[in-house]
Design an enzyme around this catalytic site. Structure first.
Site: not given
Ligand code: GLU
Length: 584
Positions: A404, A444, A468
């Site tokens: 991310t 997720d 998320s």
């Molecule tokens: N998939 C995570 C989310 O949507 C984020 C992952 C990350 O921060 O790398 O919260």
């Protein structure tokens, strides 16, 4: 497969050696990615008077600055930044993924928040991640087509650009196209994440193997890389807009790649692609002392959980203690425990389950919860019962892995843009189509549909968006003026990183760079994690004396923020990544 699995294995095993070589050969190009000895990048506070971009990569910040210099606004610059990030930081975000964004329209004093989260195929249900009645192994679920949700980034940016942009859409792709065609310098971060096998499945499928392992070796840091396929993709989207992505050849090829991933196919259809919609949603806001803090509501838990942590600490006068003290870390981690307990139980896509958004950030409710914080570690906190909770969901966790990025932009008219963008795991599903990686964001969701016979709020449902932790935030002063933009990657630890950085600025009066650079302590209602190789480790004995179970580990945030003072703009970039703040 055009190359045997064994060859691929040997290549991955020799990756580290290649990486070391690449780094000693770095030299002449050092300036773009100035790493310090401990793998951190030296970052210092950047100030400016007109406009500013803080992002996870220098090329992306430069692209944003060029748009602003040309008279573009924050919404315009955001498109350029995201497209360049897709190219130069492909492990973290891109058009194959999803995002959440806050936009501040300064002239009209209007805050808007946008949801470009990936969406489950209409054919998916609560059994998506079950095998023989048991939840699948997470690592088996992540690669291939199963966890690929309909990507949201292109629809999100088009929606925001239509509402707020000024320059023509196609112009915003120029830098990304030029860099993709002429080549860009591979960052040490990208090279390391390939060579270290951060995503063990990278290279399982041909397209990503060919791109990230040219000649069978991991892409070397500081080498020059081109991505002509992505340039063509960008040209198409620049010309046709979002329909160039959600309809036609690109969409068909995404669907084909997902369904044909032999060992772990997915359920995506062309109807899912065509039907995708980015959504404007009400931001989630609360007062914190003299400020108003605003984040993103469901389907991310980020806004509500960060606000809970701040409100749980509001009466504790954290400023009495230094940021790196046992007292401050203790209070912070207890707030984390309480907030993550509610997060696990109540938070999910509010289009599908009733999320008590108001109740969860209600000052009275949080006042009662705050009274549970005592002198010693409370152990696993139970979820509370917020005022408007009308359903007794079962709590469930879903591990989120870091793939991310976050960027913040302020333009010359005082408009702001704060966006966290993700393909979930580093390199996402490892499926690559038309030069970009597809996400694995559906991991997720809770893998289990029920627990102890009761439904889990964050279970898979057709057309639903997975919960998320992404937490793009904006902070306003008592007169409603924008004062701070912040956000971070880091899986579900994002919430801790963002809350602590906001406290760094609001309570400890640190400048934004110092607040970002503060060593991390984190609690997600489990162990108290302290950031290895930093002064946070010194807190271990003191915290253990209060009953904390401590784990010393890597805590890899990627905070990129801007603070607006009466004197001008101040920007910070996370020394744990290779980002850059640029301002004028
Ligand atoms: N998939 C995570 C989310 O949507 C984020 C992952 C990350 O921060 O790398 O919260």
């Amino acid at each position: 497969m055009n190359i045997s699995a064994q060859t691929r294995f040997l290549s991955l095993a020799s990756a580290l050696a290649a990486l070391l070589f690449a780094q000693t050969a770095a030299d002449a190009r050092e300036a773009r990615y100035p790493e310090t000895g401990d793998g951190r990048v030296a970052q210092r506070l950047v100030t400016a008077s007109e406009y500013m971009v803080s992002s996870a990569n220098p090329y992306a910040s430069e692209a944003g600055m060029r748009i602003l210099a040309r008279g573009g606004n924050a919404a315009d610059a955001a498109v350029a930044v995201q497209m360049v990030l897709n190219l130069v930081e492909p492990e973290s975000s891109g058009i194959g993924g999803g995002a959440f964004a806050l936009h501040w329209d300064n002239a009209n004093r209007k805050l808007a928040s946008y949801d470009g989260r990936e969406t489950a195929p209409m054919a998916a249900d609560g059994k998506l991640f079950e095998q023989q009645g048991e939840p699948m192994n997470w690592w088996e679920a992540l690669a291939g087509g199963r966890a690929v949700g309909v990507p949201g980034v292109v629809a999100l940016l088009e929606k925001i650009h239509k509402q707020h942009g000024r320059l023509p859409w196609a112009e915003l792709f120029e830098d990304a196209i030029r860099l993709a065609e002429e080549g860009f310098e591979v960052s040490p971060k990208l090279a390391r994440s390939i060579a270290n096998g951060t995503n063990p499945a990278l290279g399982r499928y041909d397209a990503a193997w060919n791109y990230f392992f040219p000649d069978g070796r991991p892409l070397a840091g500081h080498s020059i890389k081109k991505n002509p396929q992505l340039a063509m993709t960008f040209r198409r989207i620049a010309l046709l807009g979002a329909k160039g992505f959600y309809k036609g050849q690109i969409a068909l090829d995404i669907v084909a790649a997902v369904r044909a991933a032999g060992d772990n196919p997915g359920l995506l259809t062309i109807e899912d692609m065509v039907g995708y919609e980015a959504k404007e949603r009400p931001p989630v806001c609360a007062d914190y002392k003299a400020h108003r803090v605003c984040g993103m509501g469901p389907p991310t838990s980020g806004g509500m959980t960060v606000i809970q942590m701040l409100k749980l600490l509001e009466g504790r006068e954290l400023a009495r203690f230094p940021p790196l003290s046992v007292e401050a870390a203790h209070l912070f981690t207890q707030a984390g425990r309480l907030a993550y307990a509610d997060r696990a139980k109540y938070m999910a896509d509010a289009d599908f389950v009733t999320v008590p958004v108001e109740g969860l950030i209600d000052a009275g409710y949080l006042g009662q919860r705050a009274a549970l914080i005592g002198e010693r570690d409370m152990g696993a906190a139970p979820a509370g019962t917020p005022p408007d909770a009308d359903r007794n969901w079962k709590a469930a966790s879903s591990p989120e892995q870091p793939g991310t990025t976050h960027f913040s932009i302020v333009d010359g008219e005082g408009n702001g843009f704060s966006m966290t963008s993700s393909i979930e795991m580093a390199f996402g599903s490892t499926l690559m189509v038309h030069g970009f990686l597809l996400n694995n964001q559906l991991t997720d969701f809770s893998f289990a549909e029920t627990r102890e016979g009761e439904l889990v709020a964050n279970r898979v449902q057709p057309g639903k968006r997975p919960r998320s932790s992404m937490s793009p935030f904006m902070v306003f002063d008592g007169d409603g003026r924008l004062r701070m933009l912040i956000g971070s990657p880091g899986g579900s630890r994002i919430i801790n990183y963002v809350a602590k950085t906001m406290l760094g600025v609001l309570e400890w009066k640190l400048d934004i760079q110092s607040a970002i650079s503060l060593p991390h302590y984190v609690n997600r209602n489990g162990t108290t994690d302290l950031e290895q190789h930093t002064a946070a480790v010194d807190l271990q004995p003191g915290l253990e004396a209060l009953g904390h179970k401590v784990s010393v580990r890597d805590l890899n945030s990627g905070l990129h923020g801007i603070v607006i003072t009466d004197e001008g703009l101040q920007g910070g970039a996370d020394p744990r990544r290779v980002g850059q703040v640029l301002g004028k």
